[in-house]
Scaffold this motif. Structure first.
Motif, PDB file in Angstrom:
ATOM      1  N   LYS A   1       0.821  -1.193   0.000  1.00 45.89           N
ATOM      2  CA  LYS A   1       0.000   0.000   0.000  1.00 45.89           C
ATOM      3  C   LYS A   1       0.865   1.257   0.000  1.00 45.89           C
ATOM      4  O   LYS A   1       0.621   2.190   0.722  1.00 45.89           O
ATOM      5  N   VAL A   2       1.878   1.253  -0.815  1.00 45.64           N
ATOM      6  CA  VAL A   2       2.769   2.405  -0.944  1.00 45.64           C
ATOM      7  C   VAL A   2       2.143   3.392  -1.917  1.00 45.64           C
ATOM      8  O   VAL A   2       1.682   3.020  -2.990  1.00 45.64           O
ATOM      9  N   SER A   3       2.104   4.659  -1.536  1.00 44.55           N
ATOM     10  CA  SER A   3       1.586   5.681  -2.442  1.00 44.55           C
ATOM     11  C   SER A   3       2.634   6.734  -2.773  1.00 44.55           C
ATOM     12  O   SER A   3       2.488   7.464  -3.747  1.00 44.55           O
ATOM     13  N   ILE A   4       3.693   6.814  -1.963  1.00 46.68           N
ATOM     14  CA  ILE A   4       4.764   7.785  -2.196  1.00 46.68           C
ATOM     15  C   ILE A   4       6.107   7.098  -1.975  1.00 46.68           C
ATOM     16  O   ILE A   4       6.281   6.369  -1.000  1.00 46.68           O
ATOM     17  N   ILE A   5       7.039   7.333  -2.893  1.00 45.02           N
ATOM     18  CA  ILE A   5       8.427   6.922  -2.700  1.00 45.02           C
ATOM     19  C   ILE A   5       9.215   8.199  -2.481  1.00 45.02           C
ATOM     20  O   ILE A   5       9.242   9.074  -3.350  1.00 45.02           O
ATOM     21  N   GLY A   6       9.803   8.345  -1.315  1.00 43.43           N
ATOM     22  CA  GLY A   6      10.572   9.547  -0.990  1.00 43.43           C
ATOM     23  C   GLY A   6      12.058   9.308  -1.154  1.00 43.43           C
ATOM     24  O   GLY A   6      12.595   8.301  -0.690  1.00 43.43           O
ATOM     25  N   LEU A   7      12.731  10.219  -1.829  1.00 43.78           N
ATOM     26  CA  LEU A   7      14.163  10.120  -2.094  1.00 43.78           C
ATOM     27  C   LEU A   7      14.891  11.337  -1.552  1.00 43.78           C
ATOM     28  O   LEU A   7      14.366  12.447  -1.602  1.00 43.78           O
ATOM     29  N   ASP A   8      16.100  11.129  -1.087  1.00 44.25           N
ATOM     30  CA  ASP A   8      16.897  12.267  -0.632  1.00 44.25           C
ATOM     31  C   ASP A   8      17.883  12.705  -1.717  1.00 44.25           C
ATOM     32  O   ASP A   8      18.933  13.242  -1.448  1.00 44.25           O
ATOM     33  N   LEU A  24       5.905   5.262 -14.949  1.00 43.93           N
ATOM     34  CA  LEU A  24       5.616   3.873 -14.581  1.00 43.93           C
ATOM     35  C   LEU A  24       5.044   3.803 -13.170  1.00 43.93           C
ATOM     36  O   LEU A  24       4.054   3.122 -12.916  1.00 43.93           O
ATOM     37  N   CYS A  25       5.657   4.532 -12.256  1.00 45.54           N
ATOM     38  CA  CYS A  25       5.160   4.566 -10.867  1.00 45.54           C
ATOM     39  C   CYS A  25       3.794   5.250 -10.809  1.00 45.54           C
ATOM     40  O   CYS A  25       2.868   4.746 -10.156  1.00 45.54           O
ATOM     41  N   ALA A  26       3.644   6.381 -11.479  1.00 45.14           N
ATOM     42  CA  ALA A  26       2.377   7.120 -11.458  1.00 45.14           C
ATOM     43  C   ALA A  26       1.234   6.271 -12.013  1.00 45.14           C
ATOM     44  O   ALA A  26       0.113   6.316 -11.498  1.00 45.14           O
ATOM     45  N   ASP A  27       1.514   5.459 -13.022  1.00 45.22           N
ATOM     46  CA  ASP A  27       0.490   4.581 -13.584  1.00 45.22           C
ATOM     47  C   ASP A  27      -0.014   3.569 -12.557  1.00 45.22           C
ATOM     48  O   ASP A  27      -1.121   3.045 -12.692  1.00 45.22           O
ATOM     49  N   GLN A  28       0.792   3.302 -11.541  1.00 43.35           N
ATOM     50  CA  GLN A  28       0.418   2.368 -10.478  1.00 43.35           C
ATOM     51  C   GLN A  28      -0.102   3.099  -9.238  1.00 43.35           C
ATOM     52  O   GLN A  28      -0.315   2.483  -8.192  1.00 43.35           O
TER      53      GLN A  28
END
Length: 74
Positions: A1-8, A24-28
């Motif tokens: 149930k991940v909706s955001i991937i946060g990167l530094d 690709l991520c946004a499509d999911q």
């Protein structure tokens, strides 16, 4: 149930692959938020932590991407 991937850092991929990876991520239904700071305060030395991230869009004329303020709630 991940909706955001946060990167530094700036981007999950480089060059031409950057936009494709984001799409690709946004499509999911998963969105990448780049250039975050102070992540060590969320992890507190643990390999992972559970928290809720809130994003608030910022209207910056001429900015690329979708700038936002991100707040993590432990």
């Amino acid at each position: 149930k991940v909706s955001i991937i946060g990167l530094d850092f700036a981007g999950v991929r480089r060059g031409k692959e950057h936009g494709r990876a984001d799409q690709l991520c946004a499509d999911q239904g998963v969105f990448i938020v780049e250039n975050l700071c102070n992540l060590e305060f969320i992890l507190k030395g643990a390999p992972h932590a559970f928290f809720t991230a809130h994003t608030y869009p910022i209207a910056l004329e001429g900015a690329s991407g979708l700038p936002c303020r991100v707040v993590g709630r432990l």
